[in-house]
Design a protein around this motif. Structure first.
Motif, short mmCIF file in Angstrom:
data_model
loop_
_atom_site.label_atom_id
_atom_site.label_comp_id
_atom_site.label_asym_id
_atom_site.label_seq_id
_atom_site.Cartn_x
_atom_site.Cartn_y
_atom_site.Cartn_z
N VAL A 292 0.83 -1.20 0.00
CA VAL A 292 0.00 0.00 0.00
C VAL A 292 0.87 1.26 0.00
CG1 VAL A 292 -1.64 1.37 1.34
CG2 VAL A 292 -2.00 -1.09 1.08
N ILE A 293 1.85 1.29 0.88
CA ILE A 293 2.71 2.48 1.01
C ILE A 293 3.47 2.76 -0.27
CG2 ILE A 293 4.76 3.40 2.16
CD1 ILE A 293 2.20 3.68 3.77
N VAL A 294 4.10 1.73 -0.84
CA VAL A 294 4.90 1.93 -2.05
C VAL A 294 4.00 2.32 -3.23
CG1 VAL A 294 6.48 0.83 -3.68
CG2 VAL A 294 6.70 0.37 -1.24
N SER A 295 2.82 1.72 -3.31
CA SER A 295 1.90 2.03 -4.41
C SER A 295 1.43 3.48 -4.38
CB SER A 295 0.69 1.11 -4.37
OG SER A 295 1.07 -0.25 -4.53
N MET A 296 1.39 4.08 -3.19
CA MET A 296 0.99 5.48 -3.08
C MET A 296 1.92 6.40 -3.84
SD MET A 296 -0.12 5.63 0.93
CE MET A 296 0.13 7.40 1.01
N GLY A 297 3.14 5.94 -4.10
CA GLY A 297 4.08 6.75 -4.87
C GLY A 297 3.58 7.07 -6.26
N PHE A 298 2.68 6.23 -6.82
CA PHE A 298 2.16 6.49 -8.15
C PHE A 298 1.26 7.73 -8.17
CE2 PHE A 298 2.60 1.68 -8.70
CZ PHE A 298 3.87 1.82 -9.24
N ILE A 299 0.65 8.04 -7.04
CA ILE A 299 -0.13 9.28 -6.95
C ILE A 299 0.81 10.47 -7.10
CG2 ILE A 299 -1.68 10.66 -5.52
CD1 ILE A 299 -2.54 8.07 -4.12
N ALA A 300 1.94 10.40 -6.39
CA ALA A 300 2.93 11.48 -6.47
C ALA A 300 3.51 11.58 -7.88
CB ALA A 300 4.03 11.25 -5.45
N LEU A 301 3.72 10.44 -8.53
CA LEU A 301 4.26 10.44 -9.89
C LEU A 301 3.31 11.14 -10.84
CD1 LEU A 301 6.20 9.53 -12.13
CD2 LEU A 301 4.91 7.38 -12.24
N PHE A 302 2.03 10.85 -10.75
CA PHE A 302 1.05 11.48 -11.64
C PHE A 302 1.08 12.99 -11.49
CE2 PHE A 302 -3.25 13.12 -12.43
CZ PHE A 302 -3.46 12.67 -13.73
N VAL A 303 1.15 13.46 -10.25
CA VAL A 303 1.21 14.91 -10.02
C VAL A 303 2.48 15.48 -10.63
CG1 VAL A 303 1.36 16.70 -8.25
CG2 VAL A 303 -0.17 14.75 -7.91
N GLY A 304 3.61 14.78 -10.45
CA GLY A 304 4.88 15.25 -11.00
C GLY A 304 4.87 15.32 -12.51
N LEU A 305 4.25 14.34 -13.17
CA LEU A 305 4.17 14.35 -14.63
C LEU A 305 3.28 15.49 -15.12
CD1 LEU A 305 3.91 10.52 -15.43
CD2 LEU A 305 5.86 12.04 -15.86
N LYS A 306 2.17 15.71 -14.41
CA LYS A 306 1.27 16.79 -14.81
C LYS A 306 1.92 18.16 -14.64
CE LYS A 306 -2.53 14.87 -16.25
NZ LYS A 306 -3.00 15.11 -17.64
N MET A 307 2.68 18.32 -13.56
CA MET A 307 3.33 19.60 -13.29
C MET A 307 4.71 19.70 -13.92
SD MET A 307 2.23 20.23 -9.29
CE MET A 307 2.89 21.91 -9.34
N ARG A 308 5.15 18.60 -14.53
CA ARG A 308 6.46 18.56 -15.18
C ARG A 308 7.57 18.93 -14.22
NH1 ARG A 308 5.27 21.04 -21.25
NH2 ARG A 308 3.33 19.89 -21.59
N SER A 309 7.52 18.35 -13.03
CA SER A 309 8.45 18.75 -11.98
C SER A 309 8.84 17.56 -11.11
CB SER A 309 7.82 19.84 -11.11
OG SER A 309 8.58 20.06 -9.94
N GLN A 310 10.16 17.38 -10.92
CA GLN A 310 10.64 16.36 -10.00
C GLN A 310 10.30 16.74 -8.56
OE1 GLN A 310 14.68 16.53 -12.30
NE2 GLN A 310 14.82 14.79 -10.92
N ALA A 311 10.43 18.03 -8.26
CA ALA A 311 10.14 18.50 -6.91
C ALA A 311 8.68 18.22 -6.53
CB ALA A 311 10.44 19.99 -6.79
N ALA A 312 7.78 18.31 -7.50
CA ALA A 312 6.36 18.08 -7.22
C ALA A 312 6.11 16.65 -6.77
CB ALA A 312 5.53 18.39 -8.46
#
Length: 234
Positions: A162-182
């Motif tokens: 569950v914890i590791v899979s949550m990282g995909f939520i952060a990835l989606f935001v980062g791709l949308k914002m085009r930012s590693q920091a995001a």
């Protein structure tokens, strides 16, 4: 797919992540040991300074390992995927005679497998150290786990996934914002939402919440690769 996953590990120098994960595991183990047996979580009068429901040793173990590896997963996703877009190395990869979806999925799988394995091993190390030391020393926290039980390992695997899979939520935001920091900032926000307490209430102990998180994480993982064949590079 397995060849692509190994390629991602080799291309991104997975050795440095193994080293960092080992250091993180050692630091977490020492910290939890100090909480349990050296009294750093105690008040001056010697009583445990913890809210009700957080006075058992599994609570700090799950809290600190989840926090650490959710951020670790976010950092790796930012490095493996978002930086590949930003540095234009994804242009070269997408020129290969392989579907873009398969390439992106292999990158996500490479990060997920690594962090899931690292988190499981770290938890087993910490729980094992606590179980051994509890035989000769009194723990400030109640010992509420049984490493001889099959249920212990089932819960450990599920919670880690569950914890590791949550990282995909952060990835989606980062791709949308085009930012590693995001990606990394979103990981911290997810920690606050899932692990923090509001008074005596926390979503971390909710039985339905992990199932909801997995569903949401899978949805965002699918959205991250959806239409990638037609989507322009960042």
């Amino acid at each position: 797919m397995l060849k692509l996953i190994r390629l991602e590990w080799n291309k991104n120098n997975v050795g440095k992540y193994i080293r960092n994960a080992c250091i993180l595991a050692a630091v977490l183990c020492l910290f939890v040991y100090a909480l349990a047996f050296l009294g750093i979580a105690n008040d001056p009068d010697g009583t445990l300074d913890a809210v009700e429901g957080m006075d058992t040793i599994s609570s700090p173990i799950e809290l600190f390992t989840s926090m650490s590896f959710l951020v670790f997963t976010g950092v790796m996703l930012a490095s493996f995927i978002v930086s590949a877009y930003k540095n234009k190395t994804m242009d070269l990869m997408f020129s290969y005679p392989i579907k873009r979806q398969k390439i992106l999925a292999s990158q996500m799988a490479a990060v997920w497998i690594f962090n899931f394995t690292a988190l499981v091993v770290t938890k087993l190390l910490i729980y094992g150290c606590i179980a051994i030391e509890a035989r000769r020393m009194q723990s400030s926290f109640g010992i509420d786990f049984d490493m001889g039980s099959a249920g212990f390992y089932i819960q450990l695997l599920i919670k880690s996934a569950v914890i590791v899979s949550m990282g995909f939520i952060a990835l989606f935001v980062g791709l949308k914002m085009r930012s590693q920091a995001a990606v990394i900032v979103t990981s911290f926000v997810l920690i606050l939402l899932t692990q923090a307490n509001i008074g005596d209430y926390s979503l971390a102990g909710n039985a339905v919440f992990p199932l909801l998180l997995v569903a949401v994480s899978v949805m965002f993982a699918v959205l991250s690769v959806w239409n990638v064949e037609e989507r322009d590079l960042l």
